[in-house]
Scaffold this active site. Structure first.
Site, PDB file in Angstrom:
ATOM      1  CG  HIS A  97       2.818  -0.221   1.677  1.00  0.00           C
ATOM      2  ND1 HIS A  97       2.323  -0.755   0.499  1.00  0.00           N
ATOM      3  CD2 HIS A  97       1.897   0.682   2.084  1.00  0.00           C
ATOM      4  CE1 HIS A  97       1.160  -0.202   0.224  1.00  0.00           C
ATOM      5  NE2 HIS A  97       0.877   0.680   1.163  1.00  0.00           N
ATOM      6  CG  ASP A 176      -7.264  -5.214   0.585  1.00  0.00           C
ATOM      7  OD1 ASP A 176      -7.845  -4.370   1.292  1.00  0.00           O
ATOM      8  OD2 ASP A 176      -6.448  -4.904  -0.298  1.00  0.00           O
ATOM      9  NE  ARG A 183     -11.516   1.012   2.584  1.00  0.00           N
ATOM     10  CZ  ARG A 183     -10.178   0.972   2.606  1.00  0.00           C
ATOM     11  NH1 ARG A 183      -9.523  -0.120   2.248  1.00  0.00           N
ATOM     12  NH2 ARG A 183      -9.504   2.004   2.999  1.00  0.00           N
ATOM     13  CB  SER A 198      -6.610  -2.209   3.109  1.00  0.00           C
ATOM     14  OG  SER A 198      -6.210  -2.204   1.771  1.00  0.00           O
ATOM     15  CE  LYS A 202      -3.367  -4.316  -0.012  1.00  0.00           C
ATOM     16  NZ  LYS A 202      -3.978  -3.232  -0.729  1.00  0.00           N
TER      17      LYS A 202
END
Ligand code: URA
Length: 440
Positions: A97, A176, A183, A198, A202
């Site tokens: 990620h 989320d 946000r 967050s 995931k």
């Protein structure tokens, strides 16, 4: 006799009061486990109102959270939806990620490369918002390619091809999804506890066995300086490890864009060049660094991904991965209808090419979107002809702007104001290295 009236059964009383939770955090207190579980669940159910969650998010941004609170918050967000399970696969799984940057196309060559080495890559990706591009937007510039897969299609492709890049289904961490959208419009994206929970909710819900985090640092990234990036990386590594996912983080440079392109089809073209054995050195280097980390996290440190890149195995997996999702790997990618060239104004050394400004310009050319329902132009973006350190002669090409809508050039050129600096010959750029730190 009065007619019988149905008496509505009273709703079960809520365990906590949203205002009490907000006030606790506003006054720098610590939230209890049950308070956190309740607030995430009640927000997902619509019982905690958007304005209440937005006040709580701001209190978290201002006053922070302890590691225990962050871990519980993450667990509550995971529990808000489904969890995927890849344990039936015949090979180990590893995912990567990136916290997002300009020209960051690394997922495209990386996923097939790691799969070519025998480790399956389940990559649930997103679309771009703001100046950073989204992996799905890039792949959608390939004719026929589709981002939406069912869980069983994803599993089958992972077993047969080894790599999947697709959209996260609506069932994964729905808390989320709601909170991130909130946000985005309340100035609370930058809170480290909220970013870490967050991302990790995931990734943990996705079910990968191991995870490599590419935490970007610099003007084009969320984290503008190294100490904050280190704190985010440490928080995420702890969350992953605590949830049983082998997790490492690499801090990498986002002061200047990655590679020579920013924009959807332009970045796919550059990724295919890397898979064909060419491509810009920084993209090749980071792809190999992250591939080694993923293989090592998955227990295959004995394998050298450079071999699978050099002998074409990674390219074979890329072709199969694109075709499995309806794409034609041989189809020509779109080119923009209009281009505009910018030349170096003087002789010298390029010492700066700012990632944020290049990303903003690509966005204004049509490569990105302002609202999540906006379309993107597949062919729009920026091609860079030089990177920091290059020696230039006045009149050499510096960058080319690409778009289908030439009225966008003016605002894109305005975004590029001050993006580069050309210093006298003999000067050296003062840049962080490509790989700044490793945590894990
Ligand atoms: N990416 C996410 O998924 N969440 C954040 O909060 C920031 C970046």
């Amino acid at each position: 006799m009065s007619p019988m009236t149905a008496v509505p059964s009273p709703a079960a009383p809520e365990a906590f009061d949203a205002v009490d939770v907000i006030v606790t955090k506003r006054d720098k207190g610590e939230l209890g486990d049950q308070q956190i579980d309740w607030v995430i669940d009640a927000y997902t159910r619509g019982v905690v109102a958007e304005e209440q969650m937005s006040a709580l998010a701001m209190a978290v941004l201002l006053n922070g959270m302890t590691r225990r609170e962050i871990a519980r918050w993450t667990a509550a967000m995971i529990a808000s939806g489904e969890r995927m399970d890849f344990s039936s696969l015949s090979r180990p799984t590893a995912d990567k990620h990136s916290t997002g940057g300009v020209g960051d196309k690394i997922t495209l060559p990386l996923a097939p490369l790691v799969a070519a080495c025998g480790v399956a890559v389940p990559q649930l990706s997103g679309r771009g918002l703001g100046h950073t591009g989204g992996t799905l937007d890039k792949l959608e510039s390939i004719p026929g390619w589709r981002a939406q897969l069912t869980n069983s299609e994803m599993l089958r492709q992972l077993e047969q091809v080894g790599a999947v890049i697709c959209a996260a289904g609506a069932g994964l961490a729905p808390a989320d999804k709601k909170l991130y959208a909130l946000r985005d419009v309340t100035g609370t994206v930058e809170a480290i506890p909220l970013i870490a929970s967050s991302i990790m909710s995931k990734k943990i819900a996705e079910g990968t066995g191991s995870l490599v985090l590419d935490v970007k640092v610099g003007s084009g990234a969320f984290m503008k300086d190294v100490p904050r990036a280190q704190e985010l990386a440490r928080t995420m590594v702890e969350l992953g490890t605590g949830a049983g996912v082998r997790t490492v983080a690499v801090l990498t440079n986002m002061q200047t864009p990655l590679g020579l392109t920013a924009g959807n089809a332009l970045e796919v073209r550059e990724s295919v060049e890397v898979l064909a054995g060419g491509g810009p050195p920084d993209v090749v280097e980071l792809t190999l660094v992250l591939a080694r980390e993923m293989l090592s996290a998955a227990g295959r440190e004995d394998l050298d991904p450079a071999d699978a890149l050099a002998d074409g195995r990674a390219m074979d997996v890329w072709r199969r991965m694109i075709a499995a999702q309806g794409g034609d790997p041989d189809a020509p990618l779109p080119w923009a209808k209009h281009t505009h060239e910018v030349w170096a104004p003087a002789d010298g050394v390029l010492t700066q090419l700012d990632a944020l400004k290049v990303g903003m310009a690509a966005w204004r050319l049509g490569a990105g979107r302002a609202r999540k329902e906006d379309p993107v132009q597949a062919s729009a973006g920026i091609v860079m002809h030089a990177k920091p350190g290059a020696v230039l002669r006045g009149g050499d090409p510096l960058i080319t702007l690409h778009t289908d809508t030439p009225e966008r050039f003016e605002r894109a050129l305005a975004a590029l104001e001050g993006a580069w600096f050309i210093a006298p010959e003999g000067s050296r750029p003062d840049l962080l290295p490509l790989v700044i730190d490793r945590i894990g």
